[in-house]
Design a protein around this motif. Structure first.
Motif, PDB file in Angstrom:
ATOM      1  N   GLY A 264      12.157  12.984  -3.134  1.00 41.88           N
ATOM      2  CA  GLY A 264      10.966  13.476  -2.450  1.00 41.88           C
ATOM      3  C   GLY A 264      10.358  12.485  -1.490  1.00 41.88           C
ATOM      4  N   ARG A 265      11.143  11.481  -1.075  1.00 47.31           N
ATOM      5  CA  ARG A 265      10.632  10.487  -0.129  1.00 47.31           C
ATOM      6  C   ARG A 265      10.802  10.921   1.325  1.00 47.31           C
ATOM      7  N   TYR A 266      11.656  11.911   1.553  1.00 49.72           N
ATOM      8  CA  TYR A 266      11.839  12.493   2.878  1.00 49.72           C
ATOM      9  C   TYR A 266      11.488  13.976   2.785  1.00 49.72           C
TER      10      TYR A 266
ATOM     11  N   ARG B  69       0.834  -1.192   0.000  1.00 47.50           N
ATOM     12  CA  ARG B  69       0.000   0.000   0.000  1.00 47.50           C
ATOM     13  C   ARG B  69       0.877   1.253   0.000  1.00 47.50           C
ATOM     14  N   SER B  70       0.290   2.382  -0.350  1.00 54.73           N
ATOM     15  CA  SER B  70       1.010   3.651  -0.233  1.00 54.73           C
ATOM     16  C   SER B  70       1.003   4.054   1.240  1.00 54.73           C
ATOM     17  N   ILE B  71       2.190   4.348   1.775  1.00 55.73           N
ATOM     18  CA  ILE B  71       2.360   4.542   3.212  1.00 55.73           C
ATOM     19  C   ILE B  71       2.952   5.911   3.511  1.00 55.73           C
ATOM     20  N   LEU B  72       2.400   6.556   4.530  1.00 56.80           N
ATOM     21  CA  LEU B  72       2.958   7.786   5.076  1.00 56.80           C
ATOM     22  C   LEU B  72       3.521   7.476   6.455  1.00 56.80           C
ATOM     23  N   GLY B  73       4.789   7.789   6.663  1.00 52.32           N
ATOM     24  CA  GLY B  73       5.406   7.636   7.971  1.00 52.32           C
ATOM     25  C   GLY B  73       5.582   8.999   8.600  1.00 52.32           C
ATOM     26  N   CYS B  74       4.925   9.245   9.730  1.00 49.02           N
ATOM     27  CA  CYS B  74       4.939  10.571  10.349  1.00 49.02           C
ATOM     28  C   CYS B  74       5.860  10.561  11.565  1.00 49.02           C
ATOM     29  N   GLY B  75       6.841  11.463  11.577  1.00 44.80           N
ATOM     30  CA  GLY B  75       7.819  11.495  12.644  1.00 44.80           C
ATOM     31  C   GLY B  75       8.819  10.365  12.530  1.00 44.80           C
ATOM     32  N   ASP B  76       9.199  10.020  11.300  1.00 44.15           N
ATOM     33  CA  ASP B  76      10.063   8.863  11.068  1.00 44.15           C
ATOM     34  C   ASP B  76      11.496   9.064  11.537  1.00 44.15           C
ATOM     35  N   GLY B  77      11.962  10.300  11.572  1.00 45.09           N
ATOM     36  CA  GLY B  77      13.304  10.555  12.052  1.00 45.09           C
ATOM     37  C   GLY B  77      14.363   9.786  11.286  1.00 45.09           C
ATOM     38  N   THR B  78      15.229   9.083  12.026  1.00 46.92           N
ATOM     39  CA  THR B  78      16.331   8.345  11.407  1.00 46.92           C
ATOM     40  C   THR B  78      16.030   6.855  11.281  1.00 46.92           C
ATOM     41  N   ALA B  79      14.757   6.502  11.237  1.00 46.31           N
ATOM     42  CA  ALA B  79      14.385   5.095  11.064  1.00 46.31           C
ATOM     43  C   ALA B  79      14.711   4.626   9.652  1.00 46.31           C
ATOM     44  N   SER B  80      14.920   3.319   9.508  1.00 41.18           N
ATOM     45  CA  SER B  80      15.294   2.754   8.202  1.00 41.18           C
ATOM     46  C   SER B  80      14.097   2.214   7.432  1.00 41.18           C
ATOM     47  N   PHE B  81      12.885   2.430   7.930  1.00 44.10           N
ATOM     48  CA  PHE B  81      11.692   1.852   7.313  1.00 44.10           C
ATOM     49  C   PHE B  81      11.534   2.275   5.854  1.00 44.10           C
TER      50      PHE B  81
ATOM     51  N   VAL C 188      11.575  -0.476   2.783  1.00 47.06           N
ATOM     52  CA  VAL C 188      10.367  -0.717   1.980  1.00 47.06           C
ATOM     53  C   VAL C 188      10.596  -0.268   0.536  1.00 47.06           C
ATOM     54  N   THR C 189      11.270   0.855   0.350  1.00 45.94           N
ATOM     55  CA  THR C 189      11.564   1.335  -1.004  1.00 45.94           C
ATOM     56  C   THR C 189      12.408   0.321  -1.762  1.00 45.94           C
ATOM     57  N   ALA C 190      13.374  -0.285  -1.076  1.00 48.00           N
ATOM     58  CA  ALA C 190      14.235  -1.281  -1.717  1.00 48.00           C
ATOM     59  C   ALA C 190      13.443  -2.497  -2.180  1.00 48.00           C
ATOM     60  N   GLN C 191      12.285  -2.737  -1.548  1.00 47.15           N
ATOM     61  CA  GLN C 191      11.430  -3.856  -1.927  1.00 47.15           C
ATOM     62  C   GLN C 191      10.374  -3.449  -2.948  1.00 47.15           C
ATOM     63  N   GLY C 192      10.451  -2.203  -3.417  1.00 50.74           N
ATOM     64  CA  GLY C 192       9.508  -1.743  -4.424  1.00 50.74           C
ATOM     65  C   GLY C 192       8.288  -1.051  -3.879  1.00 50.74           C
ATOM     66  N   GLY C 193       8.269  -0.770  -2.575  1.00 48.95           N
ATOM     67  CA  GLY C 193       7.117  -0.127  -1.962  1.00 48.95           C
ATOM     68  C   GLY C 193       7.156   1.385  -2.100  1.00 48.95           C
ATOM     69  N   LYS C 194       6.056   2.031  -1.684  1.00 46.58           N
ATOM     70  CA  LYS C 194       5.925   3.485  -1.765  1.00 46.58           C
ATOM     71  C   LYS C 194       5.747   4.046  -0.362  1.00 46.58           C
ATOM     72  N   VAL C 195       6.735   4.835   0.081  1.00 50.21           N
ATOM     73  CA  VAL C 195       6.684   5.434   1.414  1.00 50.21           C
ATOM     74  C   VAL C 195       7.092   6.895   1.340  1.00 50.21           C
ATOM     75  N   LEU C 196       6.335   7.756   2.010  1.00 50.35           N
ATOM     76  CA  LEU C 196       6.751   9.134   2.242  1.00 50.35           C
ATOM     77  C   LEU C 196       6.987   9.291   3.735  1.00 50.35           C
ATOM     78  N   SER C 197       8.166   9.766   4.112  1.00 52.21           N
ATOM     79  CA  SER C 197       8.484  10.027   5.507  1.00 52.21           C
ATOM     80  C   SER C 197       8.512  11.532   5.747  1.00 52.21           C
ATOM     81  N   VAL C 198       7.839  11.983   6.798  1.00 51.98           N
ATOM     82  CA  VAL C 198       7.855  13.405   7.147  1.00 51.98           C
ATOM     83  C   VAL C 198       8.408  13.565   8.553  1.00 51.98           C
TER      84      VAL C 198
END
Length: 216
Positions: free
Chosen positions: A103-105, A11-23, A27-37
């Motif tokens: 534009g992922r971060y 799924r398309s995922i938004l990570g809020c307050g992701d900081g220095t996490a590797s998520f 996920v991007t390396a596996q072909g997923g869609k993530v935006l971290s803010v």
């Protein structure tokens, strides 16, 4: 901590307050869609790396001093925890420059996110809301969760306890407010637990039916 399944990662995922996490990187390396803010994304990779080096020793010392407040199941001891977290932060730092360019971060913070209504399938927020209930008041919690609900069809928040290990005093009122606004709200026991008492996540789902795709 979010009880994510394989289909969630598609799924398309938004990570809020992701900081220095590797998520995002993983996920991007596996072909997923993530935006971290996170506000920290205003800084360069070198700036963030220097900050990590400054705070890392103190972080380990704090976990060692307060070891009885944690469940040492996923991590053997503070040294193992530090090693795992440093590995994750290094993975983030490797990905950060290219992710920033792609534009992922994005530098942003609640309660105002630079996203369209319903842009994401799933929004995840860890170790921010409820955890710092002594510093973030009830109104700010409500506004933050409503903003997450605006941009995502489903929201998951973890943990639901404050830093003292007690269930956040804001949780009942937030759940009540969301219910009154027509959202489906519930709590789910998760397998992950590090802080004692932190074994539940909150999920919020929109009850609105998805719009039909009508092509002209």
């Amino acid at each position: 901590m979010f009880a994510l399944r394989d289909d969630d990662l598609e799924r398309s995922i938004l990570g809020c307050g992701d900081g220095t996490a590797s998520f995002n990187a993983e996920v991007t390396a596996q072909g997923g869609k993530v935006l971290s803010v996170d506000p920290i994304y205003q800084f360069s990779a070198d700036d963030i790396q220097q900050r990590i080096r400054r705070v890392y020793p103190g972080m380990l010392s704090q976990f060692a001093r307060q070891a009885d407040q944690y469940v040492w199941r996923h991590f053997r001891d503070p040294g193992h925890l530090g090693s795992v977290r440093m590995s994750a932060m290094n993975r983030f730092l490797e990905d950060y420059p290219s992710g920033l360019q792609a534009g992922r971060y994005v530098e942003a913070s609640l309660p105002e996110l630079p996203c369209f209504d319903g842009e994401y399938d799933l929004a995840l927020c860890s170790h921010l809301l409820f955890l710092y209930s002594d510093h973030i008041d009830l109104q700010a919690h409500v506004e933050a969760v409503l903003e997450l609900c605006r941009v995502a069809r489903e929201v998951r928040i973890y943990p639901l306890v404050s830093v003292d290990g007690r269930v956040s005093q804001h949780l009942p009122a937030v759940v009540r407010e969301l219910g009154e606004r027509g959202y489906d709200v519930g709590m789910e026991r998760v397998d992950y637990q590090f802080q004692k008492g932190a074994n539940d996540m909150l999920w919020v789902r929109s009850t609105a039916a998805p719009e039909e795709n009508t092509d002209d």
